[in-house]
Design an enzyme around this catalytic site. Structure first.
Site, PDB file in Angstrom:
ATOM      1  N   GLY A  12       0.864  -1.200   0.081  1.00 18.51           N
ATOM      2  CA  GLY A  12       0.054  -0.064   0.109  1.00 18.51           C
ATOM      3  C   GLY A  12       0.894   1.250   0.037  1.00 18.51           C
ATOM      4  CG  ASN A  13      -0.659   4.911  -1.693  1.00 16.07           C
ATOM      5  OD1 ASN A  13      -0.225   4.476  -2.791  1.00 16.07           O
ATOM      6  ND2 ASN A  13      -1.940   5.909  -1.854  1.00 16.07           N
ATOM      7  CB  VAL A  14       0.905   4.006   4.778  1.00 10.83           C
ATOM      8  CG1 VAL A  14       1.841   4.009   6.020  1.00 10.83           C
ATOM      9  CG2 VAL A  14       0.012   5.358   4.600  1.00 10.83           C
ATOM     10  CB  CYS A 132      -2.401  11.767   8.634  1.00  7.87           C
ATOM     11  SG  CYS A 132      -4.111  11.537   7.713  1.00  7.87           S
ATOM     12  CG  HIS A 244      -3.297  15.753   5.085  1.00  6.07           C
ATOM     13  ND1 HIS A 244      -3.664  15.249   3.639  1.00  6.07           N
ATOM     14  CD2 HIS A 244      -3.812  14.710   6.077  1.00  6.07           C
ATOM     15  CE1 HIS A 244      -4.265  13.942   3.890  1.00  6.07           C
ATOM     16  NE2 HIS A 244      -4.211  13.824   5.303  1.00  6.07           N
TER      17      HIS A 244
END
Length: 342
Positions: A12-14, A132, A244
């Protein structure tokens, strides 16, 4: 002798960012395992810039015995099933999901903010990584709280689609392309069109009208920083791929000027102050991608309250908001407790 580290959710991305951070920071690991679901068994993921590839192992058959740490980036479902098994096998779990964050027996850690709280990890042998949007905010709040004591925080977030995983990033790309060619932009991952739009809704709605994402920011900040802080949040999804942003209004018990706040933030760990009062003298999400810092700009006094400061906070949500913070927790755990590597 170094550590044996498993990265769960490595495709996955993380998970991929965790592997990148471990390599970039030269984490003292003798062995790193990429672990994922049965669907990804045998898939190869890159570890570091050397081109070294790791073959994914099936979590259903992975034996955590003999492994020192497991960095979980697989979501609440796998964390619920496999994190206790890993912990019971003697492998300390650092979990990125929301599942254990508010468990009183699980420390919730941002190393620049509350490193001492990690000492309670042995209760369950699990450490939680915060949300996050919370992680970058408390990095900014901590040094200011130490200096002037925060009473109340009002935060509005501008959260990138990568916070919703690969599906969120794919939807922004697909919708943008469809709009450019005159096709209909169908919403699948998000509740409304995200391309060229903003959505004031992240996670599920609660009975009081807030969303669970907003609730997370409140309760996690209290657990990490100070239970006496009052906080209200409005969390918004924006058409940005990574990074973010947050507009934060802070009310203090004691007097603090914008200049004092700037000086404090300039010297604080994990923070990069970029605050020139001119065109472009601030940081935007595209500029923070791939960086581990929490960037602070637009620091100014709030004349509507006594002892008020306003600031703009930007960070790579896949890094400080998730993967990097998990690796920093692993480093902290090694320094304070495991001390296996020199």
């Amino acid at each position: 002798m170094g550590y044996r580290v498993a990265v769960v959710g490595a495709t996955g991305n993380v998970g991929r960012e965790m592997l990148a951070c471990l390599a970039e920071r030269e984490f003292p690991a003798d062995e790193v395992a990429a672990v994922a679901s049965s669907r990804s068994q045998g898939m190869e993921v890159e570890f570091g810039e050397t081109g070294r590839m790791l073959k994914c192992q099936n979590i259903e058959h992975f034996d955590f015995a003999g492994w020192d740490m497991a960095l979980f980036a697989a979501g609440s479902g796998p964390a619920k099933e496999y994190a206790p098994k890993a912990a019971a096998a003697g492998c300390t779990v650092i979990d990125n999901s929301s599942l254990y964050r508010m468990d009183p027996d699980v420390p919730l850690i941002v190393p620049e903010v509350n490193p001492e709280a990690i000492d309670g990890y042995l209760a369950k042998n699990i450490i939680a990584n915060p949300n996050c949007s919370t992680a970058q905010m408390v990095v900014a709040l901590k040094p200011l709280h130490d200096a002037a004591t925060i009473k109340r925080v009002v935060v509005s977030t501008y959260q990138s689609v990568s916070g919703a995983g690969k599906e969120g990033m794919d939807e922004l790309f697909t919708q943008s392309r469809d709009i450019f060619v005159g096709d209909q932009a169908d919403a699948k991952k998000f509740t409304k069109q995200i391309a060229f739009n903003v959505i004031p809704h992240i996670d599920v709605f609660l009975d009081d009208g807030s969303t669970k994402e907003e609730w997370k920011m409140v309760v996690e900040t209290k657990k990490i920083l100070d239970p006496k802080i009052k906080l209200t949040a409005t969390c918004v999804r924006v058409p940005v791929f990574v990074g973010h942003s947050e507009a934060i209004n802070i009310e203090f018990e004691n007097e603090i000027s914008a200049e004092e706040a700037q000086n404090i933030l300039r010297e604080a760990p994990g923070i990069m102050l970029v605050d020139k009062r001119e065109d472009g003298g601030y940081v935007t999400p595209v500029e923070c991608v791939g960086d581990g810092a929490t960037f602070i700009s637009r620091v100014r006094e709030d004349p509507t309250v006594d002892n008020g400061i306003v600031l703009w906070c930007v960070s790579d949500n896949l890094r400080k908001g998730a993967a990097l913070n998990a690796v920093q927790i692993a480093e902290l755990l090694g320094r304070r407790h495991l001390k296996k590597a020199a």
